[in-house]
Structures are given as C-alpha cells and as structure tokens.
Design a protein around this motif. Structure first.
Motif, PDB file in Angstrom:
ATOM      1  N   HIS A  23      38.687  40.141  39.732  1.00  0.00           N
ATOM      2  CA  HIS A  23      39.857  39.631  40.442  1.00  0.00           C
ATOM      3  C   HIS A  23      40.728  40.818  40.843  1.00  0.00           C
ATOM      4  O   HIS A  23      41.140  41.606  39.976  1.00  0.00           O
ATOM      5  CB  HIS A  23      40.642  38.667  39.549  1.00  0.00           C
ATOM      6  N   ILE A  24      41.026  40.932  42.127  1.00  0.00           N
ATOM      7  CA  ILE A  24      41.725  42.105  42.667  1.00  0.00           C
ATOM      8  C   ILE A  24      42.777  41.652  43.679  1.00  0.00           C
ATOM      9  O   ILE A  24      42.552  40.710  44.437  1.00  0.00           O
ATOM     10  CB  ILE A  24      40.734  43.063  43.380  1.00  0.00           C
ATOM     11  N   VAL A  25      43.904  42.337  43.700  1.00  0.00           N
ATOM     12  CA  VAL A  25      44.868  42.220  44.794  1.00  0.00           C
ATOM     13  C   VAL A  25      44.554  43.307  45.816  1.00  0.00           C
ATOM     14  O   VAL A  25      44.518  44.490  45.474  1.00  0.00           O
ATOM     15  CB  VAL A  25      46.313  42.378  44.289  1.00  0.00           C
ATOM     16  N   ASP A  26      44.301  42.895  47.051  1.00  0.00           N
ATOM     17  CA  ASP A  26      44.059  43.847  48.137  1.00  0.00           C
ATOM     18  C   ASP A  26      45.291  43.943  49.026  1.00  0.00           C
ATOM     19  O   ASP A  26      45.848  42.912  49.447  1.00  0.00           O
ATOM     20  CB  ASP A  26      42.880  43.407  49.008  1.00  0.00           C
TER      21      ASP A  26
ATOM     22  N   ALA B 230      36.646  26.598  40.353  1.00  0.00           N
ATOM     23  CA  ALA B 230      37.484  27.204  39.329  1.00  0.00           C
ATOM     24  C   ALA B 230      37.032  28.646  39.159  1.00  0.00           C
ATOM     25  O   ALA B 230      35.877  28.988  39.449  1.00  0.00           O
ATOM     26  CB  ALA B 230      37.348  26.457  38.008  1.00  0.00           C
ATOM     27  N   THR B 231      37.932  29.485  38.702  1.00  0.00           N
ATOM     28  CA  THR B 231      37.569  30.884  38.529  1.00  0.00           C
ATOM     29  C   THR B 231      37.953  31.366  37.135  1.00  0.00           C
ATOM     30  O   THR B 231      38.914  30.869  36.537  1.00  0.00           O
ATOM     31  CB  THR B 231      38.232  31.770  39.615  1.00  0.00           C
ATOM     32  N   MET B 232      37.173  32.307  36.610  1.00  0.00           N
ATOM     33  CA  MET B 232      37.424  32.888  35.294  1.00  0.00           C
ATOM     34  C   MET B 232      37.415  34.409  35.412  1.00  0.00           C
ATOM     35  O   MET B 232      36.520  34.985  36.033  1.00  0.00           O
ATOM     36  CB  MET B 232      36.343  32.458  34.296  1.00  0.00           C
ATOM     37  N   GLY B 233      38.409  35.026  34.806  1.00  0.00           N
ATOM     38  CA  GLY B 233      38.516  36.471  34.852  1.00  0.00           C
ATOM     39  C   GLY B 233      39.720  36.927  34.057  1.00  0.00           C
ATOM     40  O   GLY B 233      40.263  36.173  33.242  1.00  0.00           O
ATOM     41  N   ALA B 234      40.162  38.161  34.304  1.00  0.00           N
ATOM     42  CA  ALA B 234      41.299  38.724  33.589  1.00  0.00           C
ATOM     43  C   ALA B 234      42.206  39.459  34.563  1.00  0.00           C
ATOM     44  O   ALA B 234      41.730  40.204  35.426  1.00  0.00           O
ATOM     45  CB  ALA B 234      40.828  39.679  32.491  1.00  0.00           C
ATOM     46  N   VAL B 235      43.513  39.238  34.422  1.00  0.00           N
ATOM     47  CA  VAL B 235      44.508  39.969  35.192  1.00  0.00           C
ATOM     48  C   VAL B 235      45.581  40.460  34.228  1.00  0.00           C
ATOM     49  O   VAL B 235      45.676  40.001  33.095  1.00  0.00           O
ATOM     50  CB  VAL B 235      45.138  39.102  36.308  1.00  0.00           C
ATOM     51  N   GLY B 236      46.393  41.394  34.709  1.00  0.00           N
ATOM     52  CA  GLY B 236      47.453  41.924  33.872  1.00  0.00           C
ATOM     53  C   GLY B 236      48.626  40.964  33.754  1.00  0.00           C
ATOM     54  O   GLY B 236      48.694  39.934  34.419  1.00  0.00           O
ATOM     55  N   GLY B 237      49.568  41.336  32.891  1.00  0.00           N
ATOM     56  CA  GLY B 237      50.774  40.542  32.737  1.00  0.00           C
ATOM     57  C   GLY B 237      51.872  41.000  33.675  1.00  0.00           C
ATOM     58  O   GLY B 237      53.051  40.870  33.365  1.00  0.00           O
TER      59      GLY B 237
ATOM     60  N   ARG C 174      46.555  39.728  30.500  1.00  0.00           N
ATOM     61  CA  ARG C 174      46.534  40.858  29.580  1.00  0.00           C
ATOM     62  C   ARG C 174      47.907  41.551  29.605  1.00  0.00           C
ATOM     63  O   ARG C 174      48.148  42.415  30.450  1.00  0.00           O
ATOM     64  CB  ARG C 174      45.465  41.867  29.990  1.00  0.00           C
ATOM     65  N   PRO C 175      48.806  41.217  28.689  1.00  0.00           N
ATOM     66  CA  PRO C 175      50.103  41.893  28.651  1.00  0.00           C
ATOM     67  C   PRO C 175      49.929  43.396  28.471  1.00  0.00           C
ATOM     68  O   PRO C 175      49.096  43.850  27.687  1.00  0.00           O
ATOM     69  CB  PRO C 175      50.791  41.268  27.436  1.00  0.00           C
ATOM     70  N   GLY C 176      50.691  44.164  29.221  1.00  0.00           N
ATOM     71  CA  GLY C 176      50.624  45.614  29.118  1.00  0.00           C
ATOM     72  C   GLY C 176      49.553  46.251  29.970  1.00  0.00           C
ATOM     73  O   GLY C 176      49.491  47.484  30.063  1.00  0.00           O
ATOM     74  N   GLU C 177      48.680  45.452  30.576  1.00  0.00           N
ATOM     75  CA  GLU C 177      47.656  46.001  31.460  1.00  0.00           C
ATOM     76  C   GLU C 177      48.008  45.718  32.911  1.00  0.00           C
ATOM     77  O   GLU C 177      48.758  44.795  33.222  1.00  0.00           O
ATOM     78  CB  GLU C 177      46.280  45.396  31.149  1.00  0.00           C
ATOM     79  N   GLN C 178      47.437  46.539  33.810  1.00  0.00           N
ATOM     80  CA  GLN C 178      47.659  46.328  35.230  1.00  0.00           C
ATOM     81  C   GLN C 178      46.592  45.401  35.795  1.00  0.00           C
ATOM     82  O   GLN C 178      45.419  45.464  35.421  1.00  0.00           O
ATOM     83  CB  GLN C 178      47.615  47.645  36.004  1.00  0.00           C
TER      84      GLN C 178
ATOM     85  N   PHE D 297      41.404  52.753  48.138  1.00  0.00           N
ATOM     86  CA  PHE D 297      41.979  53.357  46.948  1.00  0.00           C
ATOM     87  C   PHE D 297      42.059  52.233  45.920  1.00  0.00           C
ATOM     88  O   PHE D 297      42.628  51.178  46.215  1.00  0.00           O
ATOM     89  CB  PHE D 297      43.371  53.923  47.239  1.00  0.00           C
ATOM     90  N   HIS D 298      41.528  52.440  44.699  1.00  0.00           N
ATOM     91  CA  HIS D 298      41.337  51.305  43.797  1.00  0.00           C
ATOM     92  C   HIS D 298      41.733  51.636  42.364  1.00  0.00           C
ATOM     93  O   HIS D 298      41.481  52.732  41.861  1.00  0.00           O
ATOM     94  CB  HIS D 298      39.867  50.887  43.823  1.00  0.00           C
ATOM     95  N   VAL D 299      42.363  50.641  41.703  1.00  0.00           N
ATOM     96  CA  VAL D 299      42.628  50.678  40.262  1.00  0.00           C
ATOM     97  C   VAL D 299      41.857  49.524  39.626  1.00  0.00           C
ATOM     98  O   VAL D 299      42.114  48.364  39.966  1.00  0.00           O
ATOM     99  CB  VAL D 299      44.132  50.531  39.960  1.00  0.00           C
ATOM    100  N   PRO D 300      40.898  49.785  38.704  1.00  0.00           N
ATOM    101  CA  PRO D 300      40.082  48.698  38.133  1.00  0.00           C
ATOM    102  C   PRO D 300      40.871  47.707  37.291  1.00  0.00           C
ATOM    103  O   PRO D 300      40.570  46.515  37.276  1.00  0.00           O
ATOM    104  CB  PRO D 300      39.050  49.443  37.274  1.00  0.00           C
ATOM    105  N   GLY D 301      41.866  48.189  36.561  1.00  0.00           N
ATOM    106  CA  GLY D 301      42.751  47.322  35.815  1.00  0.00           C
ATOM    107  C   GLY D 301      42.073  46.435  34.786  1.00  0.00           C
ATOM    108  O   GLY D 301      41.094  46.824  34.133  1.00  0.00           O
TER     109      GLY D 301
END
Length: 284
Positions: free
Chosen positions: A9-12, A56-63, A87-91, A108-112
């Motif tokens: 899951h990514i914000v572009d 439905a989607t399953m994944g992980a994002v930051g807080g 994930r609190p504290g993660e991007q 330009f990418h941050v995996p987060g």
C-alpha cells in the motif's frame, strides 16, 4: 468479499509533465499534480472497486497523515480497508513520480510500513473465504515470505480460491525470493523486465515457459505498448494492447491485474480475462 488484495500500500504523488528537475531553487510550472492510492495491493483494490467488484484489502500503513489519506481515498472508492493495520511510529510507504511527457515515470520511493507486514496481521478467515486473492508486491513484503503464509494460501486454494500474484519492483536482488511463491499461486502477472530477471531468459516467451514450469496454471507477462503474453499448458498467445494516447502509465499494471481478476470472476477463460485486463489498463 469477492476479492481480497494482500500486500503493498503506497501513497503516490504524481506531477506531469516533467522534462527535467529544476536546478537550485528554480520552479517549473506543470499541468497537474495529484495524489493517489497506489501499490500492487492498494492500486489493484481501487481499480477493482471502480469496475464494480466487491473488494477488501489487507496490508500495513503508518500511524501518520499519509496513512490517514490512503485509507480515506480507498474507502471513498468503495474498498473495505478494515484489514489494513496501522503501525504507530512508522511511515506509510510513499512515492514521488515525475511523469515525463511520453508517460514514463521514474520514482523516488520510501518503502515504509510495507516491509513489516506479517502473516499474523492478516484475517485468515476472510482470506480463505474470498473467490480471488490477489497478492500484490510479494517481492517487498518480506514478512510474508513465511511457510505459515504459504500454508494459508494452500488452504484457500483447497477451498476454491483463485490466487494471483503481481510484483512491485524491478530490483534484481529481490527477484529470487519471489520464486518460493510460485507453487502456491494460480496466476503470475509480472512485467517483461521482472519475468526476465526471475528466469535469466532472453525473451518473454522463454521466461513465461520457465515460470509456468514452477507451479502456476498460467503466467501473464505484461509488455507495455506491445500488450501481454499469456502462457498456459495450452501454449503461448499474444494479446495486443489497445491503441490509446499515452499520458501517464502509473497504475496500468494494477488495472490490468484488476481486469484480469474480474474476468476470472465472470467466468472468462484466461485469454478472455487477459483481454479484459488490457481494456481496464487502457482506460488508465
């Protein structure tokens, strides 16, 4: 849900058209800047929702605020995001993409937070109840390189779930680990560069045949403007791309996967599903 997407899951943030990066503090005026829900799981989920498939989607994002935005935009399109963990504290993973006039898109990418997604984060009951599970970006979701996850996929397939797999990166070092998934999926959908890296083959045809021998029922290699190549036990078939003006190729691969999954759900054979994937990608 009819389809569950699992993975990246990514914000572009996209800007177009960009011919060069300004030097110093200079400013270039552009036609468009937009923000989208992207990544091989999130982007495919949104594309599925847009064509009317319950997903439905399953994944992980930051807080963080990026995570807030990503969940909001997916939900606004009709995607069930209750399976996305915070994930609190993660991007939250994010990319900046300067789109060239020809539609090309360096990044330009941050995996987060994607890197830490694990089997324990997933709703096993919902996954095994889906008609299609789409794995998006298993090359970078290292926490799912896990025998427990392979067993979960096996249980889903035993119950009749179709499993499809798409990749995210074109990084050679990440390709070898992907092959561990091949006995556990029904359809693999790499792009040409990924297929060649996975196999060391010289042509897409050789690569598709080699990958088919490692477990999937079908291998569909996307070839950009040249369309796609469908490989099954019945042989190899080229599916041409539709002739449309190219403005921005971002999300085309995710849309192809969405159309392919929708085609399978609607009873199309593999070639028919590939043609629907081609049409959905062309609209993007």
């Amino acid at each position: 849900m009819t389809v569950v997407t699992v993975g990246v899951h990514i914000v572009d943030v996209l800007a177009r058209p960009v011919e060069s990066i300004p030097s110093g503090q200079d400013t270039h005026l552009l036609e468009q800047i937009r923000i989208t829900a992207a990544g091989a799981a999130a982007g495919t989920a949104v594309a599925l929702a847009k064509i009317g498939v319950p997903v439905a989607t399953m994944g992980a994002v930051g807080g963080d605020e990026l995570g807030d935005f990503l969940l909001m935009i997916m939900a606004r399109h009709g995607v069930d995001v209750s399976g996305v963990v915070r994930r609190p504290g993660e991007q939250t993973a994010a990319s900046i993409l300067p789109i060239r006039p020809d539609g090309g898109r360096p990044s330009f990418h941050v995996p987060g937070a994607n890197l830490g997604l694990a089997t324990a984060d997933l709703d096993a009951g919902r996954l095994t109840a889906a008609k299609v599970v789409h794995l998006g970006g298993m090359d970078v979701t290292w926490g799912l390189h896990d025998p427990e996850f392979y067993a979960l996929l096996g249980k889903a397939r035993e119950g009749g779930t179709i499993v499809t797999l798409d990749l995210l990166s074109n990084l050679p070092d990440l390709m070898p680990a992907v092959r561990a998934f091949l006995p556990h999926v029904d359809y693999l959908l790499p792009n040409e560069e990924q297929a060649l890296m996975l196999t060391g083959a010289a042509t897409p045809e050789e690569a598709a045949a080699a990958l088919l021998g490692e477990g999937p029922k079908g291998v569909i290699v996307t070839l950009g403007a040249a369309g796609s190549l469908v490989a099954t036990a019945g042989g190899l078939t080229r599916v041409p791309a539709l002739d449309v003006p190219v403005v921005d190729t971002t999300g085309c691969g995710d849309a192809y996967c969405a159309g392919f999954a929708a085609g399978l759900l609607r009873g199309r054979d593999v070639l028919g599903a590939a043609r629907l994937g081609t049409a959905v990608a062309a609209r993007v």
